[in-house]
Design a protein around this motif. Structure first.
Motif, PDB file in Angstrom:
ATOM      1  N   VAL B  67      36.416  34.857 -11.372  1.00 48.13           N
ATOM      2  CA  VAL B  67      35.940  35.721 -10.289  1.00 48.13           C
ATOM      3  C   VAL B  67      34.616  35.208  -9.716  1.00 48.13           C
ATOM      4  CG1 VAL B  67      35.233  38.080  -9.674  1.00 48.13           C
ATOM      5  CG2 VAL B  67      37.110  37.711 -11.303  1.00 48.13           C
ATOM      6  N   VAL B  68      33.712  34.815 -10.613  1.00 44.04           N
ATOM      7  CA  VAL B  68      32.381  34.399 -10.139  1.00 44.04           C
ATOM      8  C   VAL B  68      32.401  33.040  -9.436  1.00 44.04           C
ATOM      9  CG1 VAL B  68      31.197  35.783 -11.873  1.00 44.04           C
ATOM     10  CG2 VAL B  68      31.658  33.378 -12.352  1.00 44.04           C
ATOM     11  N   THR B  69      33.527  32.338  -9.535  1.00 44.25           N
ATOM     12  CA  THR B  69      33.646  31.057  -8.830  1.00 44.25           C
ATOM     13  C   THR B  69      34.625  31.146  -7.655  1.00 44.25           C
ATOM     14  OG1 THR B  69      35.353  30.421 -10.415  1.00 44.25           O
ATOM     15  CG2 THR B  69      33.108  29.677 -10.888  1.00 44.25           C
ATOM     16  N   ASP B  70      35.214  32.321  -7.457  1.00 43.85           N
ATOM     17  CA  ASP B  70      36.222  32.504  -6.410  1.00 43.85           C
ATOM     18  C   ASP B  70      35.575  32.473  -5.025  1.00 43.85           C
ATOM     19  OD1 ASP B  70      38.105  33.439  -4.615  1.00 43.85           O
ATOM     20  OD2 ASP B  70      38.827  35.050  -5.914  1.00 43.85           O
ATOM     21  N   VAL B  90      26.495  36.199 -14.731  1.00 42.21           N
ATOM     22  CA  VAL B  90      25.541  36.436 -13.642  1.00 42.21           C
ATOM     23  C   VAL B  90      24.942  35.114 -13.162  1.00 42.21           C
ATOM     24  CG1 VAL B  90      23.254  37.424 -13.124  1.00 42.21           C
ATOM     25  CG2 VAL B  90      25.011  38.843 -14.208  1.00 42.21           C
ATOM     26  N   MET B  91      24.567  34.257 -14.116  1.00 38.29           N
ATOM     27  CA  MET B  91      23.985  32.962 -13.733  1.00 38.29           C
ATOM     28  C   MET B  91      25.013  32.103 -12.977  1.00 38.29           C
ATOM     29  SD  MET B  91      20.803  33.074 -14.582  1.00 38.29           S
ATOM     30  CE  MET B  91      20.183  31.395 -14.512  1.00 38.29           C
ATOM     31  N   LYS B  92      26.241  32.144 -13.435  1.00 40.77           N
ATOM     32  CA  LYS B  92      27.312  31.381 -12.791  1.00 40.77           C
ATOM     33  C   LYS B  92      27.587  31.917 -11.373  1.00 40.77           C
ATOM     34  CE  LYS B  92      30.402  28.132 -13.830  1.00 40.77           C
ATOM     35  NZ  LYS B  92      29.969  26.824 -14.361  1.00 40.77           N
ATOM     36  N   ASN B  96      27.044  29.966  -7.830  1.00 42.57           N
ATOM     37  CA  ASN B  96      28.103  29.830  -6.832  1.00 42.57           C
ATOM     38  C   ASN B  96      27.791  30.578  -5.535  1.00 42.57           C
ATOM     39  OD1 ASN B  96      30.781  28.383  -7.840  1.00 42.57           O
ATOM     40  ND2 ASN B  96      29.697  29.269  -9.596  1.00 42.57           N
ATOM     41  N   GLY B  97      26.526  30.984  -5.372  1.00 45.24           N
ATOM     42  CA  GLY B  97      26.120  31.598  -4.107  1.00 45.24           C
ATOM     43  C   GLY B  97      26.571  33.031  -3.913  1.00 45.24           C
ATOM     44  N   LYS B  98      26.961  33.686  -5.019  1.00 43.40           N
ATOM     45  CA  LYS B  98      27.368  35.092  -4.892  1.00 43.40           C
ATOM     46  C   LYS B  98      26.144  35.999  -5.022  1.00 43.40           C
ATOM     47  CE  LYS B  98      31.590  33.561  -5.447  1.00 43.40           C
ATOM     48  NZ  LYS B  98      32.203  33.056  -4.201  1.00 43.40           N
ATOM     49  N   ALA B 119      18.179  33.350  -8.515  1.00 44.18           N
ATOM     50  CA  ALA B 119      18.676  34.004  -7.301  1.00 44.18           C
ATOM     51  C   ALA B 119      17.807  33.634  -6.097  1.00 44.18           C
ATOM     52  CB  ALA B 119      18.710  35.518  -7.493  1.00 44.18           C
ATOM     53  N   GLN B 120      16.520  33.631  -6.325  1.00 40.34           N
ATOM     54  CA  GLN B 120      15.567  33.281  -5.286  1.00 40.34           C
ATOM     55  C   GLN B 120      15.838  31.868  -4.760  1.00 40.34           C
ATOM     56  OE1 GLN B 120      13.402  35.075  -3.843  1.00 40.34           O
ATOM     57  NE2 GLN B 120      12.327  33.482  -2.692  1.00 40.34           N
TER      58      GLN B 120
END
Lengths: 435, 435
Positions: B67-70, B90-92, B96-98, B119-120
């Protein structure tokens, strides 16, 4: 980063507070906003006062129109108040592509639809956190914090003057007129307190909150307004005996047929947190379908609490002033093309509970007649209290609390009760909300 | 407008609530957000449960990493909890820009600095309104609503389980262990209640609020944590007699030398609004230099109240996900390059008032010795209460309330008091805040 330039219109209490707080917390605010926020120009008729507050390095003028057209100004803060010149200035500022921050509840409650439409068209923001409940971030909570919810109702103590008066009346058992004088002496009530004590100020604020909560246009003219000037100390005492406190509430409730929007003295259970909001403090209770009840409490007026809200808006606008309008929060929480046409219900259609005080002859059959009349209007009784008549007294008071009913049914019942021979004078009727 | 696609990790209580509320209020939320917000994918180890909650039309997987790479997913909602796989996910997701929305206070209190920095760097948002005080929009209030203020302190009832237990102990006069069992039976406490009753959960939340209030890094490891497991019914009763209630508070206070950050049972005046927050409800009191005291009250846990916060974040992120990062509110309220190095003070340096209970022999001179010891440490006494010994009882309790002092001075005084012959056993010591 380049500072954002603010033009301040009106250097009264809130204007002075805004100046003071922006200056005192300059470093802290810049660390949050990412760039300095500077009041570069002040407009006020009283240039001497403006000079004494603003100090050196700030441009002063007695021509507010020169500020709203000044190409150097990014944001106009309107703190003049009223519907007159303030309206012209805000519209002119918008026309000139300025963002506007205002504490002017009267202006927005009456002319908000026109102002928000113009702002929308021009792609600028009109921010008004300071217009409702002073420093409490209730506009932000309603508009953003509770955006997942279908708001069911809200009820607020949103006028500090009347809450102070009601607290004092209860504490000291004094009549309204006497406490009003005390409030004026202490600076809690203005020389002309009409807008406060007649509920108009609270109605302006309730109107704005209702629009944001339900996504309906601003409709001050349809808001029911009843102040506290006729409230008697006796009713505060009876309410207390029955476990209730009387507060001036601004209430907005969504029903299937429409929206209830009303300001009036209201009995609320004494054990509720909001019933214990005393003195000049404000609080708003909001019921959302997902979150349940949330309460927001703080100072609803004063130089620095109101400045706190003005500056919070300045920070928000600073952050978003170059963003696409789609990235901003809509003025009335809902997208401009998604405003609902759900009507505001007339007061006759409002559904609430009631407190009735009847002055009656102390003789058999009175209660039977009264309860029969209520039953005929399908009004059921929740509690009753009859004062023991004094030695030799021929009359007494009966207090009745009812369950929910529609106001027009209650009006019909009261007319019939007042026509009974054993009932003297008018029935005192107050609304009651269990919240 | 094109819907925003959300991937939901973990379909437990809050995940289910998020689903329910997003669906029930779909129309209302879309009218606010300007575009539909859709959960398109759900990841959970329990596919059957996920199917029963999500219904048809939602993609299900037991592989959260897919999901986090979708590339189809815009926002990831992390509701797994804990520091383990949740951190990796969360880090992944960030990598992946989510954008991420999370209710995971433990993760952010411990690994927040690393997560917010990532995130920043990547230009994405990590929103966490749901991590503190459930449905109460306290993160938004602190971060945006009070941005004009130098926050001086905050104190919160931010753990519903312990507040329920303390309310019951007071109401019914029962001991901790018995009320804990009742709370477990009623679902107010978990089978393993350690994180709640030892104050760890409250400390996670206090840590996050302190960072936002003061602009300091997240420092859970420096937070002082003391739970309610050792609290005795007798002290609740004595506090009551002296006009105080005992609440588990998360306290963050700015002093010149540093920040106090502490969770412990605390006596507070019974007449304060926050002292009357009962049962599983939460409330946070915030003192700003401009606004004064404001209070935020509501449900701090539960499926739909927490979902209310998750979805408010989803609406915020939806609004700003294509905006420049400079248009967004910084994660910790202050710009990332403006985080302060003000240290967190050790508990020894904390300044507070105290409640002391001494078990003493009922004979002359004891009080003189005790008050002399306090005076020697410059600790002044605010109030005292001595229990009348029962008939034939040789010992009694002395209760002392002190004015402000530094904790290490109090520790020294207590050591000396305990070494007195007439004092039996340990001195019970609780902190007291007048708020």
């Amino acid at each position: 980063m380049k500072p954002i330039n603010v033009g301040l219109l009106g250097i009264g209490t809130v204007g002075g507070g805004t100046f003071t707080v922006l200056k005192r917390n300059e470093e802290e605010i810049t660390r949050r906003a990412g760039r300095p926020i500077r009041i570069t120009t002040v407009a006020d008729k009283n240039l001497e006062l403006a000079r004494s507050v603003a100090g050196e390095g700030v441009k002063l003028t007695d021509d507010a129109f020169s500020v709203v057209t000044d190409p150097e100004i990014d944001i106009v803060v309107e703190l003049i108040g009223g519907y007159g010149v303030a309206r012209e200035l805000v519209m002119k500022a918008i026309e000139n592509g300025k963002h506007v921050v205002t504490a002017n509840k009267a202006l927005l409650a009456v002319h908000g639809n026109e102002i928000f439409a113009a702002a929308q068209k021009k792609g600028v923001m009109v921010a008004f956190e300071a217009a409702v409940a002073g420093g409490i971030p209730i506009i932000k909570a309603l508009r953003e914090g509770l955006s997942a919810n279908r708001i069911q109702w809200l009820a607020g103590i949103i006028n500090g003057t009347t809450n102070f008066i009601l607290s004092e009346m209860r504490d000291k058992g004094l009549p309204f007129a006497e406490v009003l004088k005390e409030a004026q002496a202490l600076g809690y009530a203005e020389a002309d307190p009409t807008f406060d004590i007649e509920g108009v100020d609270a109605a302006h604020k309730a109107t704005l909150m209702a629009s944001i909560a339900f996504g309906v246009p601003v409709q001050f003219d349809k808001t029911y307004v009843e102040g506290i000037t006729k409230l008697e100390a006796a009713d505060i005492k009876y309410a207390e005996q029955l476990g209730y406190r009387i507060k001036l509430l601004g209430i907005a409730r969504r029903r299937e047929q429409g929206i209830e929007l009303r300001v009036h003295p209201t009995l609320i259970p004494a054990k509720r947190l909001i019933a214990n909001v005393e003195g000049a403090m404000n609080a708003v209770l909001v019921q959302g379908d997902a979150v349940g009840a949330t309460l927001y409490y703080g100072k609803g007026a004063g130089a620095e609490p109101t400045a706190s809200a003005v500056i919070a808006d300045l920070v928000d606008v600073t952050r978003l002033h170059t963003a696409d309008p789609e990235h901003r929060v809509p003025h009335l929480a809902f997208q401009p093309d998604q405003i609902s046409e759900l009507p505001v219900l007339p007061i006759d259609e409002v559904e609430t509970s009631y407190y009735l005080r009847l002055h009656v002859e102390d003789k058999p059959g009175v209660l039977a007649d009264v309860t029969r009349i209520l039953a005929d209007q399908s009004i059921s009784i929740d509690a009753m209290l009859q004062r023991e008549p004094e030695e030799g007294e021929a009359q007494t008071d009966i207090i009745i609390l009812t369950h929910l009913t529609i106001e027009k049914n209650m009006n019909a019942a009261i007319a019939k009760i007042e026509s009974l021979d054993a009932v003297t004078g008018k029935v005192v009727r107050l609304r009651l909300e269990n919240l």
